[in-house]
Scaffold this motif. Sequence first.
Motif, short mmCIF file in Angstrom:
data_model
loop_
_atom_site.label_atom_id
_atom_site.label_comp_id
_atom_site.label_asym_id
_atom_site.label_seq_id
_atom_site.Cartn_x
_atom_site.Cartn_y
_atom_site.Cartn_z
N ILE A 139 0.91 -1.27 -0.02
CA ILE A 139 0.01 0.03 -0.12
C ILE A 139 0.99 1.30 -0.05
CG2 ILE A 139 -1.85 -1.22 1.29
CD1 ILE A 139 -1.15 0.61 3.63
N ASP A 140 1.95 1.16 0.37
CA ASP A 140 2.94 2.51 0.62
C ASP A 140 3.42 2.89 -0.89
OD1 ASP A 140 2.55 1.81 2.99
OD2 ASP A 140 4.95 1.53 3.66
N ASN A 141 3.32 1.97 -1.76
CA ASN A 141 3.76 2.38 -3.08
C ASN A 141 5.11 2.74 -3.33
OD1 ASN A 141 2.81 2.79 -5.85
ND2 ASN A 141 2.67 4.82 -5.81
N VAL A 181 -1.99 8.21 8.43
CA VAL A 181 -2.09 7.23 7.27
C VAL A 181 -0.78 6.51 7.31
CG1 VAL A 181 -3.61 8.37 5.93
CG2 VAL A 181 -1.37 8.75 5.44
N MET A 182 -0.75 5.33 6.91
CA MET A 182 0.23 4.36 6.35
C MET A 182 1.20 5.04 5.77
SD MET A 182 -0.63 0.57 7.13
CE MET A 182 -1.11 -0.09 8.91
N GLY A 183 2.42 4.54 5.51
CA GLY A 183 3.62 5.31 4.54
C GLY A 183 5.00 5.20 5.59
N ARG A 184 5.45 4.11 5.67
CA ARG A 184 6.63 3.98 6.44
C ARG A 184 7.89 5.06 6.23
NH1 ARG A 184 6.60 -0.25 9.69
NH2 ARG A 184 8.62 -0.30 10.32
N TYR A 185 8.42 5.12 4.83
CA TYR A 185 9.58 5.78 4.44
C TYR A 185 9.25 6.60 3.20
CZ TYR A 185 11.78 2.58 7.42
OH TYR A 185 12.05 1.47 8.63
N ALA A 234 1.66 11.04 7.34
CA ALA A 234 2.18 9.76 7.24
C ALA A 234 2.93 9.32 8.51
CB ALA A 234 3.28 9.86 5.94
N GLU A 235 2.85 8.00 8.81
CA GLU A 235 3.29 7.44 10.04
C GLU A 235 4.87 7.59 10.10
OE1 GLU A 235 2.71 3.15 10.01
OE2 GLU A 235 3.35 2.99 7.78
N GLY A 236 5.33 7.81 8.80
CA GLY A 236 6.88 7.97 8.99
C GLY A 236 7.25 9.40 8.95
N THR A 249 9.39 -2.20 19.01
CA THR A 249 10.71 -2.86 18.28
C THR A 249 10.69 -4.15 18.36
OG1 THR A 249 12.06 -0.65 18.96
CG2 THR A 249 12.94 -2.67 18.01
N ARG A 250 10.64 -4.92 17.35
CA ARG A 250 10.70 -6.55 17.25
C ARG A 250 12.26 -6.92 17.09
NH1 ARG A 250 5.59 -5.85 13.49
NH2 ARG A 250 6.84 -5.00 12.16
N ASN A 251 12.34 -8.17 17.30
CA ASN A 251 13.55 -8.71 17.10
C ASN A 251 13.54 -10.01 16.07
OD1 ASN A 251 16.31 -9.36 17.60
ND2 ASN A 251 15.85 -10.35 19.63
N GLY A 286 -4.97 3.26 10.02
CA GLY A 286 -4.44 1.75 10.35
C GLY A 286 -4.69 1.08 9.26
N TYR A 287 -5.21 -0.23 9.84
CA TYR A 287 -5.30 -1.39 8.95
C TYR A 287 -6.64 -1.25 8.23
CZ TYR A 287 -1.27 -2.96 11.48
OH TYR A 287 -0.06 -2.74 12.22
N MET A 288 -7.35 -0.34 8.38
CA MET A 288 -8.54 -0.05 7.19
C MET A 288 -8.04 0.07 5.85
SD MET A 288 -11.41 0.54 9.04
CE MET A 288 -12.22 1.58 8.23
N GLN A 289 -6.74 0.70 5.81
CA GLN A 289 -6.05 0.76 4.44
C GLN A 289 -5.80 -0.30 3.79
OE1 GLN A 289 -3.25 4.57 5.14
NE2 GLN A 289 -3.92 3.44 7.26
N ARG A 290 -5.59 -1.45 4.50
CA ARG A 290 -5.03 -2.69 3.91
C ARG A 290 -6.37 -3.72 3.70
NH1 ARG A 290 0.63 -3.98 7.20
NH2 ARG A 290 -0.94 -5.75 7.55
N GLY A 291 -7.05 -3.73 4.45
CA GLY A 291 -8.29 -4.71 4.54
C GLY A 291 -9.35 -4.61 3.46
#
Length: 378
Positions: A139-141, A181-185, A234-236, A249-251, A286-291
């Motif tokens: 979705i981030d294109n 909205v989403m968009g990490r980078y 954008a979230e980023g 943060t995940r590992n 959030g996830y509304m954008q993906r589903g």
Amino acid sequence: MLKKVAILANGGDVAGFNAVIRGIKKTCEEKGIECYGFIEGYKGLLENNTVRLDNQEISSGILSKGGSIIGSSTNYNVFNFKVEENGQVVYKDLSEKCIENIKADGFDCVFTLGGDGTQKSARDFYKRGVNIIGVPKTIDNDVACTDITFGYNTAVSVAMEALDRLHTTGETHHRIMVLEVMGRYAGWIALESAIAGGADIALIPEIPFDINKAVEKINRRKEAGKPFSVVVVAEGAAPKGGTISVKETRNNGEGVDNTKLGGIGETVAKQLQELTGLEARNTTLGYMQRGGTPTAYDRVLSTKYGAKAMQLALEEKFGVLTVIKNGKLDSVPLEKVVGKNKQIGAASGNTEKSNLRKVTMDDDLVKTARSIGICLGD
Ligand code: F6P
């Protein structure tokens, strides 16, 4: 001769996954080729968990269906896989096991539906002799070498609808309505939905923002008799001299993005309320954008991508990604797409350091936004 192929859907879900699967499957049916799906992306490849798709009930009536009928896994790097050995966490390259599975099943080609991280592993499998064809999803294109990824248009449409709704509530209560909205980078969703949804301000990762510029814009609107404003973040996005908002943060090791972003919308709303004296509210989409169901645009784009991927397979043109270049279907070598990530099984996948396609300042969307007075925080 192509006899048997498999599809692998990987990474965060988007609307259009099933439409691509259908595009490939239907072409297979036309050509009498067996079509399978790996269950849950690279996880299914590692565990050799497959399902037959051609002429089967499971893959019927899926064009408008959200999600992925064959699932998808996120943060899963088989080249650097997290395992526990004697109570210790260690990272292992399990790609050889995946290659054995492909050989044992007799797949002549594997289609990898995914973003930058997924295509990096695809490139690495191709380098090890697997016939791979990638299809750009997210979705981030932000996948390099293509004008558009499937799933993006639906995300923009969802954000646009949210903005329309926030507009009327903001206008009624004289409030500043912020939409995260989403968009990490890459700020494509924020920028395009801001234009489609008539927002006054759009803050994107590519332009570190000065909150005072947003305040000036809101005050100008107030003076002009419009005591409400709509802001997309954008979230980023991050302030000048500041850092990106990380929620968790995940590992999961190298080659996957270990940060979960979120929170910048709340921060911006709070600051704008303090600095303008107008009440501000944040909504995180959030996830509304993906589903959910894909737009007509995404259904057609996904079908085109699926059909093109099969055409490339029939021509035995492997190690490539299907792309749209200047409105036309095309393909580019995966090596070009994942670019700087040269080393097999290491380095960055879908992370800040990877070869992502970001918004450039000479893009028509930026020029259009500036032309109609949308404040970009600079
Ligand atoms: O990369 C697509 C994306 O939707 C990002 O915009 C978002 O940050 C991320 O996925 C969230 O992924 P998840 O919470 O599923 O790990």
